[in-house]
Design an enzyme around this catalytic site. Structure first.
Site, PDB file in Angstrom:
ATOM      1  N   SER A  48       0.843  -1.136  -0.041  1.00 27.92           N
ATOM      2  CA  SER A  48      -0.032  -0.096   0.057  1.00 27.92           C
ATOM      3  C   SER A  48       0.785   1.372   0.032  1.00 27.92           C
ATOM      4  O   SER A  48       0.205   2.344  -0.381  1.00 27.92           O
ATOM      5  CB  SER A  48      -0.853   0.123   1.146  1.00 27.92           C
ATOM      6  OG  SER A  48      -0.321   0.117   2.499  1.00 27.92           O
ATOM      7  N   ASP A 344      -4.550   7.803   8.444  1.00 27.09           N
ATOM      8  CA  ASP A 344      -5.595   7.044   8.936  1.00 27.09           C
ATOM      9  C   ASP A 344      -5.468   5.987   9.946  1.00 27.09           C
ATOM     10  O   ASP A 344      -6.063   5.254  10.195  1.00 27.09           O
ATOM     11  CB  ASP A 344      -6.365   6.238   7.751  1.00 27.09           C
ATOM     12  CG  ASP A 344      -5.211   5.390   6.909  1.00 27.09           C
ATOM     13  OD1 ASP A 344      -4.050   5.196   7.576  1.00 27.09           O
ATOM     14  OD2 ASP A 344      -5.471   4.585   5.929  1.00 27.09           O
ATOM     15  N   HIS A 347      -1.481   4.249   7.225  1.00 20.74           N
ATOM     16  CA  HIS A 347      -0.738   5.074   6.295  1.00 20.74           C
ATOM     17  C   HIS A 347      -0.461   6.479   6.813  1.00 20.74           C
ATOM     18  O   HIS A 347      -1.210   7.232   7.664  1.00 20.74           O
ATOM     19  CB  HIS A 347      -1.512   4.922   5.007  1.00 20.74           C
ATOM     20  CG  HIS A 347      -1.939   3.650   4.816  1.00 20.74           C
ATOM     21  ND1 HIS A 347      -3.348   3.015   4.953  1.00 20.74           N
ATOM     22  CD2 HIS A 347      -1.322   2.812   4.118  1.00 20.74           C
ATOM     23  CE1 HIS A 347      -3.542   1.670   4.568  1.00 20.74           C
ATOM     24  NE2 HIS A 347      -2.137   1.565   4.000  1.00 20.74           N
TER      25      HIS A 347
END
Length: 385
Positions: A48, A344, A347
């Site tokens: 990610s 968040d 991340h």
């Protein structure tokens, strides 16, 4: 903890079909001046931290976490395929080299201008590796699968091994970050750190094996990032929150988790040294994400940040709750993400990623230094004159 891994940690976002192909990138000044290095493309692997939409395009689950607003609000002004409020480190690397942002492979299978094979939640090791040890991971995406996607793309890029060498001599290969999820899935379930340590050699070997194979195909310049200081990550600060002050360093980060990240990064660098010996005419650059990010936590106000709390979330000591993730109804979103390191709880914000990228591209946090790439490549004859 399984639901966190399945529904939250591994997600990355997109809500429109135009998320990668039709976004204007002229709204922000470039990170750096355009480099004289004649790179023509970037091929990226990872999770990610680099995924620009592959998970979304592969899974079609637009109702989960990073597929929802406010993701993408800072730069793209809509959900963009990145699990942040804006751009990722890979975007700043491309920008610094004067290249367009790298498109997700699942939305661009002709390899025009390079391709991004990274998938949120991906592991360096195969899912079968974990299953053989009585532990399942909530993903079917591994580094080997990403390598296979790259191989499937080869016929559209080059017709022979000699042709491939010509194509890839001017290409930059970004190897991650990858491997972090191999440890995250264990740590999210609070496996002992001694058990997690046993996975390190396997993860390092998996990454080295793919690097070796890419070099055999024609890769000549590779960037291999290490892990971030995960002891400063809000999700870990929440899962392992304790009243024992000795567990924390002066910045409020968990010492033992950062020590683990340092250990993994050391082992990865040791393996890269071996690869450099095997392939002396190849540039293998270690990207020290750990030490590039650590100053942000050590002295946040120096960089305009206000706290360790996540910008988007709800409740707890760090504005983070595993049951009410960013994007869900009822979550709180800060007024200015640029004042937060964490986006968040898992991340980081675009502001943090930009500073990490800058410390790596312009500064000392790469071995050898990223800024020496052009000179090295000219000496080796890897770039066309």
């Amino acid at each position: 903890m399984r639901s966190i891994c399945e529904q939250r940690w591994i997600t990355i976002a997109v809500v429109t079909a135009t998320f990668v192909l039709a976004t204007s990138y002229s709204e922000s000044p470039p990170l750096l001046a355009v480099s004289p290095c004649p790179f023509t493309s970037i091929f990226s692997f990872g999770d990610s931290l680099a995924d620009t939409g592959n998970l979304y395009l592969a899974s079609h689950h637009p109702s989960e976490d990073c597929f929802l607003p406010p993701y993408g609000e800072t730069f793209f002004h809509h959900v963009s395929g990145r699990c942040s409020d804006g751009r990722l480190i890979i975007d700043f690397i491309a920008e610094s080299l004067g290249l367009p942002l790298v498109k997700a492979y699942m939305g661009n299978k002709n390899g025009d201008g390079g391709a991004n094979f990274a998938v949120s939640g991906a592991t360096a090791l195969e899912p079968s590796f974990f299953e053989e040890r009585g532990f399942s991971v909530p993903t079917n995406y591994s580094l080997t699968l990403q390598l296979n996607w790259f191989k499937e793309l080869l016929p559209s890029l080059c017709n022979s091994s000699t042709d491939c060498l010509e194509v890839f001599r001017n290409s930059l290969f970004l190897m991650g970050e990858i491997g972090g999820n191999d440890f995250n899935y264990l740590l999210f379930q609070q496996k002992s750190i001694s058990e997690v340590n046993t996975y390190v050699p396997y993860v390092v070997n998996a990454i080295a094996s793919v690097i070796h194979e890419l070099i055999g195909i024609g890769a000549r310049t590779l960037i291999v990032p290490g892990n971030l200081p995960i002891g400063c990550s809000v999700i870990y600060l929440t899962i392992y929150e304790t009243l024992d002050e000795k567990q924390y360093d002066q910045s409020g980060c968990l010492k033992w988790l950062n020590e683990f990240a340092e250990y993994y990064n050391y082992e990865l660098q040791s393996e890269l040294d071996k690869l450099r010996t095997l392939h002396p005419h190849t540039n293998i650059i270690y990207a020290d994400y750990y030490n590039a990010a650590l100053p942000l936590y050590r002295d946040p106000t120096k960089f305009g940040f206000i706290s360790l709390k996540a910008c988007c979330g709800k409740g707890g000591s760090y504005n983070f709750n595993t049951s009410v993730m960013c994007g869900y109804s009822g979550t709180n979103v800060c007024g200015d993400p640029s004042k937060h390191i964490g986006w968040d709880g898992i991340h980081l914000t675009e502001a943090a990623y930009k500073l990490i990228a800058q410390a790596f591209i312009e500064g000392p946090h790469s071995q050898p230094q990223f800024s020496s790439l052009c000179l090295s490549n000219v000496n080796f004859g890897h770039f066309n004159s």
